[in-house]
Design a protein around this motif. Structure first.
Motif, PDB file in Angstrom:
ATOM      1  N   GLY A 288     -18.088  -2.539  -5.703  1.00  0.00           N
ATOM      2  CA  GLY A 288     -17.211  -2.032  -4.649  1.00  0.00           C
ATOM      3  C   GLY A 288     -16.638  -3.118  -3.771  1.00  0.00           C
ATOM      4  N   ASP A 289     -16.717  -4.352  -4.223  1.00  0.00           N
ATOM      5  CA  ASP A 289     -16.209  -5.494  -3.457  1.00  0.00           C
ATOM      6  C   ASP A 289     -14.716  -5.639  -3.714  1.00  0.00           C
ATOM      7  OD1 ASP A 289     -15.973  -7.764  -1.933  1.00  0.00           O
ATOM      8  OD2 ASP A 289     -16.985  -9.082  -3.368  1.00  0.00           O
ATOM      9  N   THR A 290     -13.937  -4.804  -3.035  1.00  0.00           N
ATOM     10  CA  THR A 290     -12.485  -4.814  -3.216  1.00  0.00           C
ATOM     11  C   THR A 290     -11.794  -4.966  -1.866  1.00  0.00           C
ATOM     12  OG1 THR A 290     -12.347  -2.409  -3.048  1.00  0.00           O
ATOM     13  CG2 THR A 290     -12.616  -3.326  -5.261  1.00  0.00           C
ATOM     14  N   VAL A 291     -10.513  -5.228  -1.889  1.00  0.00           N
ATOM     15  CA  VAL A 291      -9.704  -5.354  -0.682  1.00  0.00           C
ATOM     16  C   VAL A 291      -8.828  -4.116  -0.584  1.00  0.00           C
ATOM     17  CG1 VAL A 291      -7.912  -6.718   0.463  1.00  0.00           C
ATOM     18  CG2 VAL A 291      -9.678  -7.869  -0.879  1.00  0.00           C
ATOM     19  N   PRO A 292      -8.848  -3.440   0.580  1.00  0.00           N
ATOM     20  CA  PRO A 292      -7.994  -2.261   0.730  1.00  0.00           C
ATOM     21  C   PRO A 292      -6.514  -2.621   0.572  1.00  0.00           C
ATOM     22  CG  PRO A 292      -9.551  -2.446   2.559  1.00  0.00           C
ATOM     23  CD  PRO A 292      -9.654  -3.704   1.759  1.00  0.00           C
ATOM     24  N   HIS A 293      -5.775  -1.731  -0.009  1.00  0.00           N
ATOM     25  CA  HIS A 293      -4.350  -1.949  -0.279  1.00  0.00           C
ATOM     26  C   HIS A 293      -3.590  -2.317   0.993  1.00  0.00           C
ATOM     27  CE1 HIS A 293      -0.696  -1.425  -2.687  1.00  0.00           C
ATOM     28  NE2 HIS A 293      -0.167  -0.843  -1.627  1.00  0.00           N
ATOM     29  N   ASP A 294      -3.905  -1.641   2.103  1.00  0.00           N
ATOM     30  CA  ASP A 294      -3.169  -1.883   3.341  1.00  0.00           C
ATOM     31  C   ASP A 294      -3.600  -3.166   4.058  1.00  0.00           C
ATOM     32  OD1 ASP A 294      -5.636  -0.902   4.049  1.00  0.00           O
ATOM     33  OD2 ASP A 294      -4.882   0.507   5.549  1.00  0.00           O
TER      34      ASP A 294
ATOM     35  N   ILE B 124      -3.394  -6.058   2.660  1.00  0.00           N
ATOM     36  CA  ILE B 124      -2.611  -7.121   2.035  1.00  0.00           C
ATOM     37  C   ILE B 124      -1.213  -7.146   2.628  1.00  0.00           C
ATOM     38  CG2 ILE B 124      -1.644  -7.980  -0.136  1.00  0.00           C
ATOM     39  CD1 ILE B 124      -3.991  -6.541  -1.555  1.00  0.00           C
ATOM     40  N   ASN B 125      -0.764  -8.332   3.018  1.00  0.00           N
ATOM     41  CA  ASN B 125       0.606  -8.493   3.492  1.00  0.00           C
ATOM     42  C   ASN B 125       1.493  -8.699   2.268  1.00  0.00           C
ATOM     43  OD1 ASN B 125       3.059  -9.132   4.583  1.00  0.00           O
ATOM     44  ND2 ASN B 125       2.312 -10.818   5.859  1.00  0.00           N
ATOM     45  N   TRP B 126       2.090  -7.659   1.792  1.00  0.00           N
ATOM     46  CA  TRP B 126       2.878  -7.676   0.558  1.00  0.00           C
ATOM     47  C   TRP B 126       4.207  -8.402   0.730  1.00  0.00           C
ATOM     48  CZ3 TRP B 126       0.337  -6.499  -3.713  1.00  0.00           C
ATOM     49  CH2 TRP B 126      -0.803  -5.697  -3.600  1.00  0.00           C
ATOM     50  N   ASP B 127       4.613  -8.651   1.961  1.00  0.00           N
ATOM     51  CA  ASP B 127       5.888  -9.323   2.231  1.00  0.00           C
ATOM     52  C   ASP B 127       5.764 -10.827   2.310  1.00  0.00           C
ATOM     53  OD1 ASP B 127       7.253  -6.877   2.364  1.00  0.00           O
ATOM     54  OD2 ASP B 127       6.647  -6.625   4.474  1.00  0.00           O
TER      55      ASP B 127
END
Length: 71
Positions: free
Chosen positions: A59-65, A67-70
């Motif tokens: 469960g060692d993941t990074v939440p989608h929100d 991440i700065n996608w820009d």
């Protein structure tokens, strides 16, 4: 990139440009003979994949929100 791959790249750079193309085609044929579909993993790739699978299972993941996608 492994030390051997770096040394190989440096040696190819010493060749004249038209000989570099020939050396590349020869190397490409060797790789294709070893793995026609490019599906085999190198040792480093296999280790990275194993670590990623372990992190995902834990469960060692990074939440989608997060991440700065820009950027």
């Amino acid at each position: 990139m492994s030390e051997l791959a770096q040394r190989t790249a440096k040696m190819m750079d010493m060749l004249p440009e038209h000989e570099q193309a020939l050396a590349f085609e020869m190397l490409k044929r060797i790789v294709l003979a070893w793995d026609p579909d490019f599906t085999k993993l190198t040792e480093a790739e296999a280790l990275s994949l194993q670590q990623a699978e372990e992190e995902l299972a834990e469960g060692d993941t990074v939440p989608h929100d997060a991440i700065n996608w820009d950027a």
